[in-house]
Design a protein around this motif. Structure first.
Motif, mmCIF file in Angstrom:
data_model
loop_
_atom_site.group_PDB
_atom_site.id
_atom_site.type_symbol
_atom_site.label_atom_id
_atom_site.label_comp_id
_atom_site.label_asym_id
_atom_site.label_seq_id
_atom_site.Cartn_x
_atom_site.Cartn_y
_atom_site.Cartn_z
ATOM 1 N N GLY A 82 -3.556 10.781 0.300
ATOM 2 C CA GLY A 82 -4.024 9.671 0.773
ATOM 3 C C GLY A 82 -4.873 9.923 2.277
ATOM 4 N N THR A 125 -8.335 0.469 9.052
ATOM 5 C CA THR A 125 -7.803 1.515 7.939
ATOM 6 C C THR A 125 -7.442 2.685 8.177
ATOM 7 O OG1 THR A 125 -9.848 2.503 8.544
ATOM 8 C CG2 THR A 125 -10.219 1.173 6.456
ATOM 9 N N SER A 163 0.892 -1.889 -0.088
ATOM 10 C CA SER A 163 0.300 0.239 -0.167
ATOM 11 C C SER A 163 0.649 1.562 -0.270
ATOM 12 C CB SER A 163 -0.757 -0.195 0.664
ATOM 13 O OG SER A 163 -0.345 -0.294 2.292
ATOM 14 N N ASN A 164 2.185 1.792 0.503
ATOM 15 C CA ASN A 164 3.151 2.253 0.439
ATOM 16 C C ASN A 164 4.686 2.459 0.017
ATOM 17 O OD1 ASN A 164 4.563 0.840 2.469
ATOM 18 N ND2 ASN A 164 3.251 1.728 4.098
ATOM 19 N N ASP A 203 0.223 8.013 -4.261
ATOM 20 C CA ASP A 203 -0.613 7.914 -3.478
ATOM 21 C C ASP A 203 -0.211 6.482 -2.166
ATOM 22 O OD1 ASP A 203 -1.175 5.677 -4.893
ATOM 23 O OD2 ASP A 203 -3.415 5.496 -4.394
ATOM 24 N N GLN A 211 -2.434 3.837 0.030
ATOM 25 C CA GLN A 211 -3.597 2.958 0.269
ATOM 26 C C GLN A 211 -3.123 2.437 1.972
ATOM 27 O OE1 GLN A 211 -5.830 3.044 -1.933
ATOM 28 N NE2 GLN A 211 -4.715 3.860 -3.409
ATOM 29 N N SER A 212 -4.752 2.154 2.407
ATOM 30 C CA SER A 212 -4.758 1.538 3.557
ATOM 31 C C SER A 212 -4.308 0.226 3.362
ATOM 32 C CB SER A 212 -6.101 1.523 3.667
ATOM 33 O OG SER A 212 -7.185 2.352 4.014
#
Length: 449
Positions: A153, A312, A119-120, A274, A276-277
Motif C-alpha cells: 500500500g 491520505t 481500509s486495513n 493491501d 488503503q487510505s
C-alpha cells in the motif's frame, strides 16, 4: 527542561523511524542522548563522553537537525556537550522521575495502538495471525499460516506499524527467538559492505539463521542484481526451514516489474494483502488515539479539523498531532484552532512531492536500462542507449509536457529528431507489454516521490 524533554522524545521518535538509522545505531547513539535546553533556536544535548559526542555529530548531526525541524517547524542548531559526573547524577534522578509519568514511544507500535478500520482490517487480521503462531496459548488454524505475508500500500498507511507490532508481540512471548527486522535499503547496503569487506559469510549467518525475517520496503531491491541474488537465497533458506517471512512494499508483488521472476513467484506463494487510505471515521480515531498516547488534550473540533484536512497518510496525521504537542509543550499553551490550522498548512507543504526535474527523469530512465545519464545525452548509438534515449523523450513529454524543441535543447538534438524518437517510443510501447509496464512504473514513481 520538561517541555524540551517532550520535544526531544518526538525528535527521537523521528530518528527511530529514519530509513538509514538501524535499531542498533539508534539505541547506542541517539536514544542515550539527554536533552538540556532549547534557547535561541539552539538545542543543547548531553552525550556520555567525547567519543560519543563526536560520533553523533559526524554521523547523525544532520538527521537530528531534520528531526527538530520536522517536530518544531523551524530550523534548530544542535549542540552536544559532554556532561560531568555531578550533572549526570542529577539528570539520571530527574530521568527516573520523568519515566514514572511518560510512556516509552518504542512501545507504541503494537497491535493495541493500531487503529482498525475498513481500509486495513484484513492486513491487521493477517498480521495478528502471524504473531499468534508463536503464542503457545493461542490455537492457530492451519489455514491461517500466511508465509510469506506480503503487505502492500502507499507510504504512511501503517505497514511499518504492523511489522513492528508483529515483532513486539512475538518477542513478548518468545524473548530468545531470533527476529530480524530490516528494510530493503538496509539489506542492500549491508550486502554491498559485506562484499567490499569480504564478510559475506557473516552476512549469510546473520540473515539465513533468522526465525522470523521482516523486510520493510522490499521493492527497494528490485533492479539490483547482487542484492536480488542474495535475497533469493536468504528467502529460500528461511522459507525451507519453515520459518516466517513478512514483507511490505508500496506496490503489489505482481506489479514489481524490475524484480526477478524467481523472487516475485516466491512472494506470490504466500498471501498478499493491501492497505488503503483510511476513511474519515478511521482518521478521526487515529488522531484521538495518538493524542491520548502522547497526553495531548484535543477538542473534538480540532481532531475533526485534522481528520478532514489530512486525508491520505496516517504518518501525516500522527506527525500533525506530534507537532501540535511539541508546540504546546514549548509555548506552554493549549492547542487552538489557529495553531492547528498553521500546523496543518506546514505539514501539507512539507509533504509536497519533490520537483520532477529533467535530471531526475534522465537518471531514472538510465538506471532502468543500465546506462549512464551521460550516455543518454551523448551521440552514442548502441541499441540499449538509443532505446533509453527514446524512452527518456517519451517520459519527458508525458510527465513534464515539454515541447520537442525544449527536449532537444536538453539532449543536444534538433526537435525533428525528437519527434521521430517520440513516435518510435509510442510504437514500441504498444507492441511490448513488458516495456510499457516498466515505463509506467518509472512515471508512477516519479509522480509519487
Amino acid at each position: 527542561m520538561e517541555s524540551f524533554g517532550d520535544v526531544f522524545e518526538l525528535v527521537k521518535n523521528f530518528c527511530r523511524n529514519y530509513p538509514s538509522i538501524s535499531d542498533i545505531g539508534f539505541n547506542k547513539w541517539i536514544n542515550v542522548l539527554e536533552p538540556v535546553k532549547l534557547e535561541n533556536n539552539i538545542a543543547t544535548l548531553y552525550a556520555e563522553n567525547e567519543f560519543a559526542r563526536k560520533t553523533v555529530l559526524d554521523n547523525y548531526g544532520e538527521i537530528l537537525k531534520e528531526a527538530f525541524y520536522n517536530t518544531l517547524g523551524f530550523d534548530v542548531d544542535v549542540v552536544i556537550l559532554v556532561k560531568d559526573e555531578q550533572l549526570k547524577e542529577e539528570d539520571e534522578a530527574r530521568s527516573r522521575i520523568s519515566q514514572m509519568y511518560n510512556t516509552d514511544s518504542s512501545d507504541q507500535l503494537t497491535f493495541e495502538t493500531f487503529v482498525k478500520g475498513k481500509s486495513n482490517e484484513l492486513a491487521l487480521a493477517f498480521s495478528i495471525a502471524v504473531a499468534d503462531k508463536y503464542n503457545k496459548n493461542k490455537k492457530v488454524d492451519a489455514g491461517t499460516i500466511f508465509n510469506p505475508l506480503f503487505i502492500y500500500g502507499d507510504s504512511g498507511l501503517g505497514k511499518t506499524h504492523l511489522m513492528k507490532a508483529i515483532v513486539h508481540e512475538v518477542r513478548k512471548n518468545n524473548p530468545d527467538m531470533n527476529i530480524i527486522y530490516t528494510t530493503g535499503e538496509s539489506f542492500t547496503n549491508e550486502i554491498v559492505k559485506a562484499i567490499q569487506n569480504g564478510t559475506t559469510i557473516e552476512f549469510h549467518e546473520k540473515y539465513r539463521g533468522a526465525d522470523i525475517l521482516l523486510v520493510d520496503d522490499v521493492q527497494f531491491i528490485a533492479g539490483k542484481e547482487a542484492t536480488q541474488e542474495e535475497f533469493f537465497h536468504t528467502f529460500n533458506d528461511i522459507y525451507n526451514a519453515g520459518n516466517q517471512i513478512v514483507l511490505t512494499s508500496d506496490i503489489a508483488p505482481s506489479r514489481m516489474s524490475r524484480l526477478e521472476e524467481r523472487i516475485r513467484s516466491r512472494f506470490l506463494k504466500g498471501v498478499p494483502v493491501d492497505i488503503q487510505s483510511p476513511d474519515f471515521e478511521t482518521r478521526m480515531a487515529i488522531v484521538k488515539r495518538k493524542a491520548e498516547i502522547i497526553g495531548l488534550p484535543l477538542t473534538d473540533s480540532i481532531a475533526r479539523l485534522i481528520a478532514e484536512k489530512i486525508k491520505t497518510n496516517i504518518r501525516q496525521l500522527e506527525g500533525t498531532v506530534n507537532k501540535i504537542k511539541a508546540i504546546s509543550a514549548y509555548t506552554n499553551e493549549q492547542p487552538t484552532m489557529a495553531m492547528t490550522q498553521r500546523v496543518i498548512r506546514e505539514m501539507l507543504v512539507e509533504n509536497q512531492p519533490a520537483e520532477i526535474t529533467v535530471d531526475r527523469i534522465i537518471s531514472d530512465v538510465a538506471a532502468m536500462f543500465k546506462v549512464s545519464p551521460e550516455d543518454i545525452r551523448s551521440a552514442n548509438r548502441r541499441a540499449n542507449v538509443s532505446l533509453a534515449r527514446k524512452i527518456t523523450i517519451y517520459v519527458l513529454k508525458q510527465v513534464k509536457g515539454m515541447t520537442y524543441q525544449d527536449i532537444g535543447s536538453e539532449l543536444g538534438k534538433n526537435h525533428s529528431t525528437m519527434t521521430l524518437h517520440y513516435q518510435d517510443a509510442c510504437n514500441m510501447l504498444k507492441e511490448n507489454a513488458n516495456l510499457k509496464e516498466n515505463v509506467e512504473e518509472i512515471i508512477n514513481n516519479l509522480r509519487e516521490k
